[in-house]
Enzyme design. Structure first.
Site, PDB file in Angstrom:
ATOM      1  N   GLU A 160     -47.129  95.199  81.185  1.00  0.00           N
ATOM      2  CA  GLU A 160     -48.050  94.179  80.684  1.00  0.00           C
ATOM      3  C   GLU A 160     -48.063  94.099  79.164  1.00  0.00           C
ATOM      4  O   GLU A 160     -48.151  93.007  78.597  1.00  0.00           O
ATOM      5  CB  GLU A 160     -49.461  94.434  81.226  1.00  0.00           C
ATOM      6  CG  GLU A 160     -49.620  94.143  82.711  1.00  0.00           C
ATOM      7  CD  GLU A 160     -49.002  95.196  83.604  1.00  0.00           C
ATOM      8  OE1 GLU A 160     -48.667  96.299  83.102  1.00  0.00           O
ATOM      9  OE2 GLU A 160     -48.831  94.951  84.813  1.00  0.00           O
TER      10      GLU A 160
ATOM     11  N   HIS B 196     -58.093  96.339  91.702  1.00  0.00           N
ATOM     12  CA  HIS B 196     -57.760  94.969  92.072  1.00  0.00           C
ATOM     13  C   HIS B 196     -58.977  94.056  92.090  1.00  0.00           C
ATOM     14  O   HIS B 196     -58.910  92.961  92.630  1.00  0.00           O
ATOM     15  CB  HIS B 196     -57.072  94.935  93.448  1.00  0.00           C
ATOM     16  CG  HIS B 196     -55.696  95.512  93.443  1.00  0.00           C
ATOM     17  ND1 HIS B 196     -55.457  96.857  93.307  1.00  0.00           N
ATOM     18  CD2 HIS B 196     -54.481  94.925  93.546  1.00  0.00           C
ATOM     19  CE1 HIS B 196     -54.153  97.073  93.348  1.00  0.00           C
ATOM     20  NE2 HIS B 196     -53.534  95.912  93.490  1.00  0.00           N
TER      21      HIS B 196
END
Lengths: 389, 354
Positions: B69, B138
């Protein structure tokens, strides 16, 4: 293993044969740093190039001593000196074409200046101001980057974007030995290799990350070895040999421009001064060690080569020294003038258009400055900061 | 405004489809727009939000990156430096944390430190929030972290029309935008015509989704449907609740929020992020500073508990639901019949066309 091989039992399908990726360019660096000065190969070098490098080295050294002095006088908030590393700085800037981009770390003001930046502008951040002082697009020098290695992915992205647009632009990104431990170093090298981005990574291994020596930084045989795992060539070069660094970087730049992908170059050098004026280097290294490296000084190395080959006479040495003195005097004089700061500008460039929240806060500061009689002349009669949303 | 747009091709569309369409249209209009991230290409994103983009525009425009990322956002910075408009995907809320340094140290500051010479027109798409039965990492609602960073916009749609309109605005913005996508609403549907998307207010404007006079519910993203349902249920109790969808957390629309609270005198902020240090504290504080003399009760917060996001089997206890919102409304010290009926009807986009 033995369980699976019992007669009549399950027979596993063999996995497809693993195919290592092949690259015609050898990836492993040489065991010894590449050197040119003082070797027979140096005779092949272009005298004009060597003289140009010499002039830049002399000025670079003088710039470093002047900037360090300005720190002691309180004119610079901090100056991470590149004394002893001038060969890397000069070579990095001169290995690039005008259309290429340089991504310096906080220690690389000299490279930015050799690339054409006004020294006073290049020192803006280190002076304690809030902005870079220059438009990065003008000389294609990214802002001096303080967080370690975070500018490396920027270089990859820019080079990748240029390639997508069809421009043969190369990005050269500079990082120190400590920076190679950061995650962004890994991610940048990996992206660059996968995308075959036209990037050159220059690691200036100056021995220490503030106080931590290389041996405590990495267990790799060399920092250049790290390239192999990414699938790019690693080159090891004597970072005090300006001709060698220039040649290795030029080859890497040419390879990148031709579509050959990135290269990791480790230049082995030494930081003669402390990390910054806030650091006491005697806590972690000996004078004897520093003296060993002084004997391998980048300016002296080139001067010996040039005088030995009768390419440099006393008059030229003096002329270069005088030019460096003039540069230092000019820097001293301009840095000794108090900069004009406009506190209201702090609100001007946070967003394209000021938010209502920032307008309120700007009005508060304006009122405070007005009450204190400190509103800069430029602000008188200026109704509002920035464009309105 | 659009009144059910007779004769157009309005069909049920999901938020995910509207987001995809926004990227597609932006890419078609401007060759500088590039989409990049893990799985965004061949797979079309794990939520299929980038479905078909690589096929239509090629892998150079919609790029599967290495799984990193910081690298995704860091290279996007360099791409923006060279004039591109990257749209990056962080796949899941908590997966964005490795990219925080790039966001905080560079994306948010590059314009400022270069005095406007280097804008960062980067859109950072972050699917966020819970309610989908996701395992650890998540389901985070990380908006407070982003809000603490000057130089970025923080935007979150709650309707299909806003998903399209706000994402188009984010991609068109010369400032970096953290675009929080409520993944719980990816499959929410509305009648929506991709050929003639209705105009929505730009970044920085809140809208009133339901008119009411008793109290104001201030919310955004995944909690908007919860608040609208609570407002309907509250009618039976005699409470007529106004519901504001913030849409943009930074810039914050003080004007719309305060106009409402000054009228109703009561406010509850509803979001999934933690209560302590969450956006609700900031919003309540702003309301108190600006509307103190209009307030009949303290501004309350209905938020996620101050715990790490719980596992799927327990998340129903954590997420602010209709009952918890109604409980808060009941705590606003009712003294009289606050039901009012003479509110103007919200415009089409204010009502959300949900």
């Amino acid at each position: 293993m033995t369980v699976l091989e019992q007669p009549g039992s399950y027979r596993p399908t063999p996995p497809p044969a693993w195919q290592p990726r092949t690259d015609p360019v050898p990836l492993l660096p040489d065991a010894e740093p590449f050197r040119l000065l003082g070797t027979e190969a140096a005779a092949e070098l272009d005298p004009q190039l060597l003289l140009r490098l010499y002039g830049q080295l002399v000025r670079g050294r003088r710039y470093n001593t002047q900037a360090t002095a300005l720190t002691r006088q309180g004119r610079l908030a901090v100056y991470p000196s590149s004394t002893g590393q001038e060969a890397c700085e000069v070579a990095a800037a001169l290995a690039l074409e005008e259309r290429d981009w340089l991504f310096p770390s906080y220690r690389d003001t000299l490279a930015a200046i050799v690339r054409g930046l006004d020294p006073v502008q290049a020192l803006t951040l280190l002076r304690g101001d809030w902005h870079t002082g220059y438009d990065p697009h003008e000389h294609r020098v990214a802002p001096l980057c303080t967080p370690l290695a975070t500018q490396l992915p920027h270089a990859v992205g820019l080079a990748h974007a240029a390639r997508l647009k069809g421009d043969d632009v190369v990005a050269l990104a500079m990082v120190g030995d400590g920076g190679t431990s950061e995650g962004d170093f890994h991610e940048a090298l990996n992206f660059a290799a996968v995308w075959r981005a036209p990037v050159v990574f220059l690691v200036q291994n100056n021995g220490f990350a503030i106080s931590v020596p290389l041996a405590k930084q990495t267990a790799a045989p060399s920092l250049a070895h790290k390239a192999v795992g990414y699938g790019m060539p690693g080159r090891l070069v004597d970072g005090n040999d300006v001709a060698a660094v220039h040649q290795v970087l030029s080859e890497a730049v040419a390879r990148a421009r031709a579509g050959g992908g990135p290269t990791l170059v480790e230049a082995v050098t030494y930081r003669i001064d402390a990390h910054t004026n806030a650091d006491d280097a005697t806590r972690y290294r000996t004078d004897a060690e520093v003296e060993t490296w002084r004997a391998h000084d980048p300016v002296d190395l080139l001067r010996r080569e040039l005088t030995g080959r009768k390419l440099l006479d006393e008059a030229t040495i003096r002329a270069e020294q005088d030019a460096a003195e003039r540069m230092a005097a000019d820097l001293r004089e301009r840095m000794n003038q108090d900069p004009e700061l406009d506190p209201m500008e702090l609100f001007s460039h946070v967003y394209t258009q000021q938010t209502a929240q920032l307008r309120e806060q700007a009005a508060q500061l304006r009122a405070e400055l007005t009450a204190a009689g400190e509103l800069p002349a430029a602000q008188e009669g200026r109704p509002q900061e920035g464009r309105q949303r | 405004m659009t009144t059910a747009a007779v004769g157009t091709d309005r069909k049920p569309a999901t938020m995910a489809q509207a987001l995809c369409r926004a990227m597609r249209d932006a890419m078609a209009e401007d060759p500088a727009v590039h989409v990049l991230g893990e799985d965004v290409g061949t797979a079309g994103g794990v939520f299929r939000v980038t479905d078909g983009l690589a096929k239509e525009f090629g892998e150079d425009r919609c790029t599967d990156t290495p799984l990193a990322e910081a690298g995704i956002l860091g290279t996007a910075v360099g791409m923006a430096m060279y004039g591109l408009r990257p749209v990056v995907e962080m796949q899941f809320d908590a997966f964005a944390y490795p990219a925080f340094e790039q966001l905080v140290s560079h994306v948010s500051r590059m314009r400022n430190r270069t005095r406007g010479a280097m804008p960062m027109p980067i859109t950072i798409r972050v699917p966020y929030g819970g309610g989908i039965g996701g395992v650890e990492h998540h389901s985070d609602s990380s908006e407070a972290y982003y809000l603490a960073t000057p130089g970025i916009h923080v935007v979150t749609p709650a309707t299909v029309a806003d998903a399209y309109g706000l994402l188009r605005a984010a991609i068109a913005s010369d400032d970096p935008v953290v675009f929080l996508e409520p993944k719980r609403l990816y499959w929410s549907k509305a009648d929506w015509d991709p050929e003639r998307p209705e105009p929505v207010p730009g970044i920085g404007r809140a809208v009133v989704r339901r008119r009411g006079g008793s109290a104001t519910l201030i919310t955004y993203g995944p909690s908007l449907p919860v608040c609208l349902e609570a407002a309907e249920a509250a009618v039976a109790e005699g409470w007529d609740l106004e519901v504001i969808d913030l849409r943009s957390l930074m810039p914050f629309d003080d004007e719309t929020v305060c106009a409402s609270v000054r009228r109703t005198g009561r406010a509850v902020v509803v979001h999934e992020a933690t209560s302590f240090g969450g956006p609700g504290g900031e919003i309540a504080s702003r309301i108190t500073e600006r509307c103190f003399h209009h307030l009949e009760a303290p501004v309350l917060r209905v938020a996620g508990f101050d715990i790490p996001y719980p596992p799927p089997m327990l998340e129903k206890h954590h997420l602010p639901g209709v009952d918890r919102v109604l409980d808060a409304v009941a705590r606003l010290q009712w003294e009289a019949d606050w039901t009012a009926t003479d509110h103007p009807t919200p415009t089409a986009y204010e009502s959300g066309a949900r």
